[in-house]
Design an enzyme around this catalytic site. Sequence first.
Site, short mmCIF file in Angstrom:
data_model
loop_
_atom_site.label_atom_id
_atom_site.label_comp_id
_atom_site.label_asym_id
_atom_site.label_seq_id
_atom_site.Cartn_x
_atom_site.Cartn_y
_atom_site.Cartn_z
N LYS A 80 0.82 -1.31 -0.01
CA LYS A 80 0.18 0.00 -0.01
C LYS A 80 0.91 1.34 0.11
CE LYS A 80 -2.13 -0.97 3.75
NZ LYS A 80 -1.84 -2.31 4.27
N CYS A 169 -11.98 3.90 16.59
CA CYS A 169 -10.79 3.02 16.24
C CYS A 169 -9.87 2.86 17.71
CB CYS A 169 -10.11 3.07 14.98
SG CYS A 169 -9.08 4.56 15.23
N MET A 170 -9.93 3.67 18.38
CA MET A 170 -8.92 3.60 19.71
C MET A 170 -9.46 4.06 20.92
SD MET A 170 -8.06 6.88 18.55
CE MET A 170 -8.51 7.39 20.15
N MET A 339 -8.09 -3.51 16.98
CA MET A 339 -9.30 -3.14 17.06
C MET A 339 -10.19 -4.39 17.77
SD MET A 339 -9.61 -0.52 15.85
CE MET A 339 -8.17 0.39 15.47
N GLY A 376 -5.03 2.44 14.21
CA GLY A 376 -5.35 2.13 12.83
C GLY A 376 -5.12 3.20 11.80
N GLN A 377 -5.21 4.31 12.32
CA GLN A 377 -5.09 5.60 11.48
C GLN A 377 -3.43 6.29 11.68
OE1 GLN A 377 -8.60 7.74 10.37
NE2 GLN A 377 -9.05 7.16 12.53
#
Length: 754
Positions: A80, A169-170, A339, A376-377
């Site tokens: 990616k 997400c967190m 997650m 996640g980000q």
Amino acid sequence: MKVTRRDVLKTAAAASAMAAIGAPLTQVANAAANEPDEWVKSVCRFCGTGCGVMVGVKGGKVVTVKGDPNNHNAGFLCLKGALMPPIVYSKERVTKPYIRKNGKLEPASWDEAMTLVVDKFKTAIKEHGPTSVAYYGSGQALTEETYLASKIWKAGLGSNNVEGNPRLCMASAVGGYVTTFGKDEPCGSYDDIDNATCFFIIGSNMSECHPILFKRVAKRKQNSPNVKVIVVDPRKTNTARIADEHVSFKPGTDLAILNAMAHVIINEELDNARFHGKYCNFIVDWKTKKKGSFDDYVKFLEDYTPEKVAELSGVPAEQIVRIAKMFAESSATTSFWCMGLNQRIRGVWANNLVSNLHLLTGHIGKPGASPFSLTGQPNACGGVRDTGGLCHLLPAGRLIKKPEHRAALERQWGIPAGTIAPKPGLHTIALWNAFSEGKVKAMFVLCTNPAHSLPNVNIYTEGMKRTDNFMVLSEPFMDAETVKYCDVLLPPAFWCEKRGTYGCSERRYALLKKSVEPMGECRSDFEILMDFAKRMGVDPKVIPYKDVDDVWNEWRMVSAETPYNFSGITRARMEKESGILWPCPTEDHPGTKIRYVRGEDPNIPTDYKNKYKFYGKKDNKAWIILRPYKGAAEEPDADYPMVLTTGRVIDHWHTGTMTMKVPELRRSFPKAYVEVNVDDAAKAGIKNGDDVVLETRRDTMTFQARVSDVCRPGLVFVPWYDPNLMINKLTLNAFDAGSKQPEYKICAVRIKKA
Ligand code: SF4
């Protein structure tokens, strides 16, 4: 040597596949057929690993990227990250503003668009008060953008309705760290991977979601075969394939397993009494914060014998004993989770229970020993958690509800006392409920795609269709789902077209330098937010910035009065270095790899009497909190007898608006599918490739089946990236009472062959 794009893709594809089976990646140096004129230092746009990249620019365009050899990723990238350039020049880029007229988005000038936006926000505030307007941001926005937006709303408009996708997400990881240690963010760093002798990976498919970190774990194990890997996951993921122990359990019972591990550790006398006796408190009742004793903990754990938990969880008692001993007996254990623990109605508790194991055994505060949540980000940590970009927070871990915290910010920001409203705003689910009910009238959405990412999403997209509310969206891609519902669409500069900071999972702040000019009429979100604030009449004292570096410098100085203190991370240093870990109080400080330890953490005086100081708590002790097992919000039953879980795949990221634009990535996973266990498939007469209907209490959808042994019986998995098959129409919006994070990971479902 000249390397062609074809060579690069072959290398990258091989690297990706190697990562998938847990073997080391090949270093991806994505030199393109066109040798760039210059290389510009930046950070990958995708996951919270935060890999450093060098952006290759030729003739004013991005032509390639390669890994930054000086950042933590040592020049490696996953597929990616290596294939970002075509996304910048996608034909779907939004390059001018649009206004919706008669249901259609029509091109408009910046002035027309912003005039309409400001008119709607001013009208909402005038008629319904400041809490009728909201900001919904992102862990992908730059740190400076989130800091600025949060300040505009909280100090400029009088609204604490500042939220964003990091809540999804967190938030449970934040809740876990804050309740256990009194301060957010991990205490260790990625370097712990090179020193750990046991990895405890729970609720994380690291090989696909954080592949560069997993590569480092796999390399550690490959080089030191005695290093143990425990993977606790109801799916036999690629991460599990390198495990010494793969613990497959009935979804939702992991809290009991964690308590059973503590039971075994104490029973086998593998706890570190010297450590927990001196540095921990046992909290027997969270609500009253009542402290108890080690004996209270032992008594509490009597309900979690391996035999009892085996019955509940489906994990053999002997395996629970083995993994508990492995965890405790290693010289240094690092836990990773993501997650699978966070997106749960007991997400905070699950986080506490992992930290309990570290505190009980003393596997903390030394190289290789750390409870470490993965993000996640790319900028959920540095951009949103740290800057206070949520409805209950102010920068650097301060809380809106605390008068002394509001007063400190008002003083630092040079605004009148009492400016910041004392009541926290609406958290993400409450906010979108209020928008859907027409109670929140105007919403500014920046750098995120809620019409795809919210759980039980149909109710929120219905709400977005209302004509008596207003949504302005800053979004780079025309095909993002939320574009269908916005009233005004603004064209933001994307990734390498602007300058600013990302802060990844390990407290590392790194600079993204501007590499190329924005396309068309695109503007940076800093410029968009400043224009908005000025037109709204926000006091110039609240927004005294010429450029994005001014915002950084203010934020740096705001941090200086707190344990976050990174006043030493100047722009000049960031230009030269590839990221620095906070705390970093002076310009000659190297950054902090281990927190809470004398001699490592600059917040602890060098003459402090003890080795450890958990200064987030008043008594400087970390809390072992007695959290019982509680099940999921929606357990399987006679009508919906199976469990649906969701997640990511290696080649796509979040809602697919970026990775689906890369042909090589799209080809590898062209559409979402449902993973079904072989036994379940045989019972239902489902064969590989058959269409399968999934039905939950919220909606019904059809996916193609992938029959395998990855899911345990009774569980199905669907990836969530596909805009044409949005699994979030089926997921649940029940949320954790503490963190307010929704339970994406577990809901009841029934399946049948289509
Ligand atoms: S691991 Fe994450 S940050 Fe690193 S290159 Fe891949 S997507 Fe980017």
